[in-house]
Design a protein around this motif. Sequence first.
Motif, PDB file in Angstrom:
ATOM      1  N   LEU A   3       5.795-106.063  -3.598  1.00  0.00           N
ATOM      2  CA  LEU A   3       5.051-105.733  -4.808  1.00  0.00           C
ATOM      3  C   LEU A   3       5.158-106.862  -5.830  1.00  0.00           C
ATOM      4  O   LEU A   3       4.175-107.210  -6.497  1.00  0.00           O
ATOM      5  N   SER A   4       6.319-107.457  -5.936  1.00  0.00           N
ATOM      6  CA  SER A   4       6.528-108.582  -6.843  1.00  0.00           C
ATOM      7  C   SER A   4       5.631-109.765  -6.466  1.00  0.00           C
ATOM      8  O   SER A   4       5.024-110.404  -7.336  1.00  0.00           O
ATOM      9  N   LEU A   5       5.536-110.053  -5.175  1.00  0.00           N
ATOM     10  CA  LEU A   5       4.675-111.130  -4.688  1.00  0.00           C
ATOM     11  C   LEU A   5       3.203-110.816  -4.966  1.00  0.00           C
ATOM     12  O   LEU A   5       2.442-111.692  -5.387  1.00  0.00           O
ATOM     13  N   SER A  28      -9.102-111.971  -6.285  1.00  0.00           N
ATOM     14  CA  SER A  28      -8.352-110.719  -6.449  1.00  0.00           C
ATOM     15  C   SER A  28      -8.649-109.759  -5.311  1.00  0.00           C
ATOM     16  O   SER A  28      -7.736-109.124  -4.764  1.00  0.00           O
ATOM     17  N   LEU A  29      -9.917-109.648  -4.962  1.00  0.00           N
ATOM     18  CA  LEU A  29     -10.311-108.774  -3.857  1.00  0.00           C
ATOM     19  C   LEU A  29      -9.685-109.239  -2.546  1.00  0.00           C
ATOM     20  O   LEU A  29      -9.190-108.420  -1.757  1.00  0.00           O
ATOM     21  N   GLU A  30      -9.664-110.547  -2.320  1.00  0.00           N
ATOM     22  CA  GLU A  30      -9.063-111.094  -1.097  1.00  0.00           C
ATOM     23  C   GLU A  30      -7.563-110.789  -1.048  1.00  0.00           C
ATOM     24  O   GLU A  30      -7.028-110.411  -0.005  1.00  0.00           O
ATOM     25  N   ILE A  31      -6.888-110.939  -2.175  1.00  0.00           N
ATOM     26  CA  ILE A  31      -5.446-110.640  -2.231  1.00  0.00           C
ATOM     27  C   ILE A  31      -5.213-109.167  -1.919  1.00  0.00           C
ATOM     28  O   ILE A  31      -4.369-108.819  -1.084  1.00  0.00           O
ATOM     29  N   ARG A  32      -5.974-108.301  -2.571  1.00  0.00           N
ATOM     30  CA  ARG A  32      -5.816-106.856  -2.340  1.00  0.00           C
ATOM     31  C   ARG A  32      -6.098-106.496  -0.878  1.00  0.00           C
ATOM     32  O   ARG A  32      -5.377-105.703  -0.270  1.00  0.00           O
ATOM     33  N   THR A  33      -7.150-107.088  -0.322  1.00  0.00           N
ATOM     34  CA  THR A  33      -7.524-106.814   1.075  1.00  0.00           C
ATOM     35  C   THR A  33      -6.406-107.216   2.021  1.00  0.00           C
ATOM     36  O   THR A  33      -6.036-106.460   2.924  1.00  0.00           O
ATOM     37  N   ILE A  50       5.622-112.586   3.527  1.00  0.00           N
ATOM     38  CA  ILE A  50       6.128-112.977   2.216  1.00  0.00           C
ATOM     39  C   ILE A  50       6.152-114.504   2.106  1.00  0.00           C
ATOM     40  O   ILE A  50       5.732-115.074   1.096  1.00  0.00           O
ATOM     41  N   LYS A  51       6.615-115.158   3.147  1.00  0.00           N
ATOM     42  CA  LYS A  51       6.643-116.626   3.153  1.00  0.00           C
ATOM     43  C   LYS A  51       5.223-117.179   2.999  1.00  0.00           C
ATOM     44  O   LYS A  51       4.991-118.118   2.230  1.00  0.00           O
ATOM     45  N   GLU A  52       4.288-116.615   3.716  1.00  0.00           N
ATOM     46  CA  GLU A  52       2.886-117.047   3.626  1.00  0.00           C
ATOM     47  C   GLU A  52       2.354-116.849   2.202  1.00  0.00           C
ATOM     48  O   GLU A  52       1.667-117.716   1.656  1.00  0.00           O
ATOM     49  N   GLY A  53       2.681-115.723   1.595  1.00  0.00           N
ATOM     50  CA  GLY A  53       2.242-115.450   0.229  1.00  0.00           C
ATOM     51  C   GLY A  53       2.842-116.421  -0.773  1.00  0.00           C
ATOM     52  O   GLY A  53       2.151-116.886  -1.682  1.00  0.00           O
ATOM     53  N   GLU A  54       4.116-116.734  -0.612  1.00  0.00           N
ATOM     54  CA  GLU A  54       4.774-117.698  -1.504  1.00  0.00           C
ATOM     55  C   GLU A  54       4.154-119.086  -1.356  1.00  0.00           C
ATOM     56  O   GLU A  54       3.946-119.792  -2.343  1.00  0.00           O
ATOM     57  N   GLU A  55       3.855-119.470  -0.123  1.00  0.00           N
ATOM     58  CA  GLU A  55       3.214-120.771   0.120  1.00  0.00           C
ATOM     59  C   GLU A  55       1.813-120.806  -0.487  1.00  0.00           C
ATOM     60  O   GLU A  55       1.402-121.816  -1.059  1.00  0.00           O
ATOM     61  N   THR A  56       1.091-119.708  -0.375  1.00  0.00           N
ATOM     62  CA  THR A  56      -0.245-119.615  -0.956  1.00  0.00           C
ATOM     63  C   THR A  56      -0.174-119.734  -2.463  1.00  0.00           C
ATOM     64  O   THR A  56      -0.957-120.473  -3.088  1.00  0.00           O
TER      65      THR A  56
END
Length: 103
Positions: A3-5, A28-33, A50-56
């Motif tokens: 949730l934090s990410l 925003s829509l892409e992140i939510r999807t 999580i690693k992928e999200g942090e890199e993004t």
Amino acid sequence: QVLSLFRKLLRTQKTVFERDVELQSRVSLEIRTKFKERANAPEHQIEDFIKEGEETDAFLRENVVQAEYNPQTGNYTQKLRPDHAWEGDITGRPLEEDRQPNK
């Protein structure tokens, strides 16, 4: 942690695309999807996500620069943020503090 990410990515896209409301909506829509698609992922995959999200997040903050066309001058203007990851100025020359004094 997930949730934090999620919140972090939404804040980042808002900052990075602050002058482009349409792009903010699409990102925003892409992140939510992506988060919805992965909501029921097995525990062993969550760490990779999580690693992928942090890199993004880091990529967006450090590498994306918005430019706006100025029809009066025919040039583009850009707003650089402190977290942009680059060395030297946009010509590849070192920054002033890195330059050697002239002898």
